[in-house]
Design a protein around this motif. Structure first.
Motif, PDB file in Angstrom:
ATOM      1  N   PHE A 138       0.843  -1.193   0.000  1.00  0.00           N
ATOM      2  CA  PHE A 138       0.000   0.000   0.000  1.00  0.00           C
ATOM      3  C   PHE A 138       0.880   1.245   0.000  1.00  0.00           C
ATOM      4  O   PHE A 138       1.772   1.395   0.836  1.00  0.00           O
ATOM      5  N   MET A 139       0.628   2.167  -0.952  1.00  0.00           N
ATOM      6  CA  MET A 139       1.457   3.370  -1.067  1.00  0.00           C
ATOM      7  C   MET A 139       0.592   4.542  -1.534  1.00  0.00           C
ATOM      8  O   MET A 139      -0.233   4.401  -2.444  1.00  0.00           O
ATOM      9  N   ARG A 140       0.811   5.700  -0.921  1.00  0.00           N
ATOM     10  CA  ARG A 140       0.113   6.922  -1.337  1.00  0.00           C
ATOM     11  C   ARG A 140       1.007   7.680  -2.314  1.00  0.00           C
ATOM     12  O   ARG A 140       2.179   7.935  -2.020  1.00  0.00           O
ATOM     13  N   ASN A 141       0.473   8.032  -3.460  1.00  0.00           N
ATOM     14  CA  ASN A 141       1.270   8.724  -4.485  1.00  0.00           C
ATOM     15  C   ASN A 141       1.139  10.240  -4.364  1.00  0.00           C
ATOM     16  O   ASN A 141       0.419  10.755  -3.493  1.00  0.00           O
ATOM     17  N   HIS A 142       1.817  10.968  -5.255  1.00  0.00           N
ATOM     18  CA  HIS A 142       1.847  12.422  -5.197  1.00  0.00           C
ATOM     19  C   HIS A 142       0.545  13.059  -5.654  1.00  0.00           C
ATOM     20  O   HIS A 142       0.337  14.274  -5.473  1.00  0.00           O
ATOM     21  N   LEU A 143      -0.345  12.280  -6.230  1.00  0.00           N
ATOM     22  CA  LEU A 143      -1.625  12.804  -6.696  1.00  0.00           C
ATOM     23  C   LEU A 143      -2.709  12.717  -5.626  1.00  0.00           C
ATOM     24  O   LEU A 143      -3.841  13.154  -5.862  1.00  0.00           O
ATOM     25  N   GLY A 144      -2.389  12.128  -4.505  1.00  0.00           N
ATOM     26  CA  GLY A 144      -3.374  11.987  -3.442  1.00  0.00           C
ATOM     27  C   GLY A 144      -4.162  10.691  -3.510  1.00  0.00           C
ATOM     28  O   GLY A 144      -5.002  10.434  -2.650  1.00  0.00           O
ATOM     29  N   SER A 145      -3.914   9.887  -4.513  1.00  0.00           N
ATOM     30  CA  SER A 145      -4.573   8.581  -4.617  1.00  0.00           C
ATOM     31  C   SER A 145      -3.634   7.503  -4.076  1.00  0.00           C
ATOM     32  O   SER A 145      -2.556   7.797  -3.548  1.00  0.00           O
ATOM     33  N   TYR A 146      -4.025   6.266  -4.237  1.00  0.00           N
ATOM     34  CA  TYR A 146      -3.280   5.159  -3.640  1.00  0.00           C
ATOM     35  C   TYR A 146      -2.908   4.143  -4.707  1.00  0.00           C
ATOM     36  O   TYR A 146      -3.685   3.907  -5.642  1.00  0.00           O
ATOM     37  N   ASP A 147      -1.727   3.574  -4.548  1.00  0.00           N
ATOM     38  CA  ASP A 147      -1.215   2.587  -5.502  1.00  0.00           C
ATOM     39  C   ASP A 147      -1.018   1.250  -4.813  1.00  0.00           C
ATOM     40  O   ASP A 147      -0.670   1.188  -3.632  1.00  0.00           O
ATOM     41  N   CYS A 148      -1.223   0.195  -5.598  1.00  0.00           N
ATOM     42  CA  CYS A 148      -0.864  -1.165  -5.169  1.00  0.00           C
ATOM     43  C   CYS A 148       0.447  -1.514  -5.854  1.00  0.00           C
ATOM     44  O   CYS A 148       0.490  -1.692  -7.075  1.00  0.00           O
ATOM     45  N   ARG A 149       1.511  -1.598  -5.083  1.00  0.00           N
ATOM     46  CA  ARG A 149       2.828  -1.855  -5.659  1.00  0.00           C
ATOM     47  C   ARG A 149       2.990  -3.287  -6.138  1.00  0.00           C
ATOM     48  O   ARG A 149       3.949  -3.597  -6.845  1.00  0.00           O
ATOM     49  N   LEU A 150       2.062  -4.152  -5.775  1.00  0.00           N
ATOM     50  CA  LEU A 150       2.134  -5.530  -6.245  1.00  0.00           C
ATOM     51  C   LEU A 150       1.484  -5.676  -7.613  1.00  0.00           C
ATOM     52  O   LEU A 150       2.025  -6.341  -8.498  1.00  0.00           O
ATOM     53  N   CYS A 151       0.322  -5.058  -7.794  1.00  0.00           N
ATOM     54  CA  CYS A 151      -0.427  -5.198  -9.041  1.00  0.00           C
ATOM     55  C   CYS A 151      -0.269  -3.994  -9.972  1.00  0.00           C
ATOM     56  O   CYS A 151      -0.780  -4.033 -11.097  1.00  0.00           O
ATOM     57  N   PHE A 152       0.398  -2.903  -9.497  1.00  0.00           N
ATOM     58  CA  PHE A 152       0.588  -1.691 -10.286  1.00  0.00           C
ATOM     59  C   PHE A 152      -0.758  -1.094 -10.698  1.00  0.00           C
ATOM     60  O   PHE A 152      -0.990  -0.761 -11.866  1.00  0.00           O
ATOM     61  N   THR A 153      -1.660  -0.967  -9.725  1.00  0.00           N
ATOM     62  CA  THR A 153      -2.964  -0.366  -9.968  1.00  0.00           C
ATOM     63  C   THR A 153      -3.104   0.884  -9.117  1.00  0.00           C
ATOM     64  O   THR A 153      -2.445   1.029  -8.080  1.00  0.00           O
ATOM     65  N   MET A 154      -3.981   1.801  -9.534  1.00  0.00           N
ATOM     66  CA  MET A 154      -4.223   3.064  -8.834  1.00  0.00           C
ATOM     67  C   MET A 154      -5.645   3.071  -8.300  1.00  0.00           C
ATOM     68  O   MET A 154      -6.577   2.608  -8.983  1.00  0.00           O
ATOM     69  N   HIS A 155      -5.819   3.608  -7.080  1.00  0.00           N
ATOM     70  CA  HIS A 155      -7.124   3.597  -6.423  1.00  0.00           C
ATOM     71  C   HIS A 155      -7.397   4.971  -5.825  1.00  0.00           C
ATOM     72  O   HIS A 155      -6.485   5.639  -5.314  1.00  0.00           O
ATOM     73  N   THR A 156      -8.657   5.369  -5.874  1.00  0.00           N
ATOM     74  CA  THR A 156      -9.039   6.725  -5.463  1.00  0.00           C
ATOM     75  C   THR A 156      -9.076   6.881  -3.948  1.00  0.00           C
ATOM     76  O   THR A 156      -8.833   7.978  -3.436  1.00  0.00           O
ATOM     77  N   ASN A 157      -9.405   5.834  -3.224  1.00  0.00           N
ATOM     78  CA  ASN A 157      -9.487   5.942  -1.770  1.00  0.00           C
ATOM     79  C   ASN A 157      -9.072   4.619  -1.134  1.00  0.00           C
ATOM     80  O   ASN A 157      -8.822   3.619  -1.830  1.00  0.00           O
ATOM     81  N   GLU A 158      -9.008   4.613   0.183  1.00  0.00           N
ATOM     82  CA  GLU A 158      -8.570   3.417   0.912  1.00  0.00           C
ATOM     83  C   GLU A 158      -9.560   2.282   0.763  1.00  0.00           C
ATOM     84  O   GLU A 158      -9.178   1.121   0.651  1.00  0.00           O
ATOM     85  N   GLY A 159     -10.830   2.614   0.774  1.00  0.00           N
ATOM     86  CA  GLY A 159     -11.842   1.565   0.623  1.00  0.00           C
ATOM     87  C   GLY A 159     -11.727   0.864  -0.710  1.00  0.00           C
ATOM     88  O   GLY A 159     -11.892  -0.363  -0.794  1.00  0.00           O
ATOM     89  N   ASN A 160     -11.462   1.632  -1.772  1.00  0.00           N
ATOM     90  CA  ASN A 160     -11.301   1.025  -3.090  1.00  0.00           C
ATOM     91  C   ASN A 160     -10.082   0.112  -3.126  1.00  0.00           C
ATOM     92  O   ASN A 160     -10.107  -0.962  -3.735  1.00  0.00           O
ATOM     93  N   TYR A 161      -8.995   0.528  -2.440  1.00  0.00           N
ATOM     94  CA  TYR A 161      -7.794  -0.319  -2.396  1.00  0.00           C
ATOM     95  C   TYR A 161      -8.069  -1.605  -1.619  1.00  0.00           C
ATOM     96  O   TYR A 161      -7.652  -2.696  -2.027  1.00  0.00           O
ATOM     97  N   LEU A 162      -8.788  -1.486  -0.508  1.00  0.00           N
ATOM     98  CA  LEU A 162      -9.091  -2.679   0.297  1.00  0.00           C
ATOM     99  C   LEU A 162      -9.988  -3.644  -0.472  1.00  0.00           C
ATOM    100  O   LEU A 162      -9.828  -4.863  -0.373  1.00  0.00           O
ATOM    101  N   ALA A 163     -10.935  -3.094  -1.255  1.00  0.00           N
ATOM    102  CA  ALA A 163     -11.760  -3.969  -2.082  1.00  0.00           C
ATOM    103  C   ALA A 163     -10.906  -4.664  -3.130  1.00  0.00           C
ATOM    104  O   ALA A 163     -11.135  -5.840  -3.461  1.00  0.00           O
ATOM    105  N   HIS A 164      -9.884  -3.964  -3.628  1.00  0.00           N
ATOM    106  CA  HIS A 164      -8.973  -4.575  -4.598  1.00  0.00           C
ATOM    107  C   HIS A 164      -8.174  -5.722  -3.977  1.00  0.00           C
ATOM    108  O   HIS A 164      -7.940  -6.749  -4.628  1.00  0.00           O
ATOM    109  N   THR A 165      -7.770  -5.574  -2.704  1.00  0.00           N
ATOM    110  CA  THR A 165      -6.978  -6.638  -2.059  1.00  0.00           C
ATOM    111  C   THR A 165      -7.773  -7.929  -1.885  1.00  0.00           C
ATOM    112  O   THR A 165      -7.179  -8.998  -1.733  1.00  0.00           O
ATOM    113  N   GLN A 166      -9.097  -7.823  -1.895  1.00  0.00           N
ATOM    114  CA  GLN A 166      -9.918  -9.028  -1.765  1.00  0.00           C
ATOM    115  C   GLN A 166     -10.241  -9.655  -3.114  1.00  0.00           C
ATOM    116  O   GLN A 166     -10.874 -10.709  -3.166  1.00  0.00           O
TER     117      GLN A 166
END
Length: 244
Positions: free
Chosen positions: A44-72
């Protein structure tokens, strides 16, 4: 939830696959927010745009909830399995535990399933010529491993971690796989290791009877070790072997 056209009037309607997926992702997001700690997630990593990246899958997510849904989801779980398999192949094999033998050389530790104690007998003796005190140990190893020769050694009270340290005693250990290692608590007198004279042969007698499977050891104490013969309670025996 909105009903589809064609459903029965007054009924909730059958949820479409789109609504089902949205509802499933929302439930997974809420569950993940309650159970997961993002500060401990290495991907889990926060980028310079204020969104969140998954460093494993190289995907971008708008908020934490969206990232957590991606992890499942299936993609993230598949990549986790691949990374775990790759780390298992690349990781070096763990070194086998070693110990030092009597010559000070490192030898691998042998893991043996212990299942009982050997039978034994202890006899106190006194040399008629020299007056030296001695102890004769006889241990029975009827189910010993093929080709294994029992061993023994004297251990000081400071080496063991089972009882409180007592300077008045030392321990004589016997080993014969797959039996448990047994220890006899004997007086802390100096053991006579060699005969007096020019030959200086060993005075500690040990013999392994391969037929009867009996290991015999006799040790002598030096003449000035004790002025009187040790009492009966000065030699403590290990518990008797259990009956099967």
């Amino acid at each position: 939830m909105d009903r589809d056209f064609g459903a029965k009037t007054g009924g909730g309607g059958v949820a479409s696959s789109t609504y089902s997926n949205v509802d499933r992702r929302e439930r997974l997001r809420k569950l993940a927010l309650e159970t997961m700690d993002l500060s401990k997630d290495p991907y889990f990593m926060r980028n310079h745009l204020g969104s969140y990246d998954c460093r494993l899958c190289f995907t971008m997510h708008t908020n934490e909830g969206n990232y957590l849904a991606h992890t499942q989801g299936k993609r993230h779980q598949t990549n986790l399995a691949k990374r775990a398999a790759k780390d298992g192949v690349d990781a070096p094999a763990p070194a086998a535990p070693t110990t030092l033998n009597s010559q000070g050389k490192a030898v691998p530790v042998k893991h043996v399933a212990r299942y009982g104690r050997p039978g034994y007998s202890v006899t106190k003796q006194r040399d008629r010529e020299t007056g030296q005190l001695s102890l004769l140990f006889q241990l029975e190893f009827p189910e010993i491993e093929e080709g294994f020769v029992p061993r023994h050694r004297v251990m000081s009270a400071f080496e063991q971690r089972i009882e409180a340290v007592d300077r008045s005693y030392q321990y004589l250990l016997f080993c014969g796989d797959p039996y448990e290692i047994v220890a006899f608590k004997i007086p802390n007198y100096e053991v006579e290791k060699t005969h007096e004279g020019p030959e200086r042969t060993s005075k500690i007698f040990s013999y392994w009877d391969k037929v009867k499977k009996i290991y015999t050891v006799q040790i002598y104490f030096k003449r000035n070790a004790g002025k009187t013969e040790p009492m009966e309670d000065e030699v403590e025996h290990p518990p008797p072997p259990p009956f099967y």
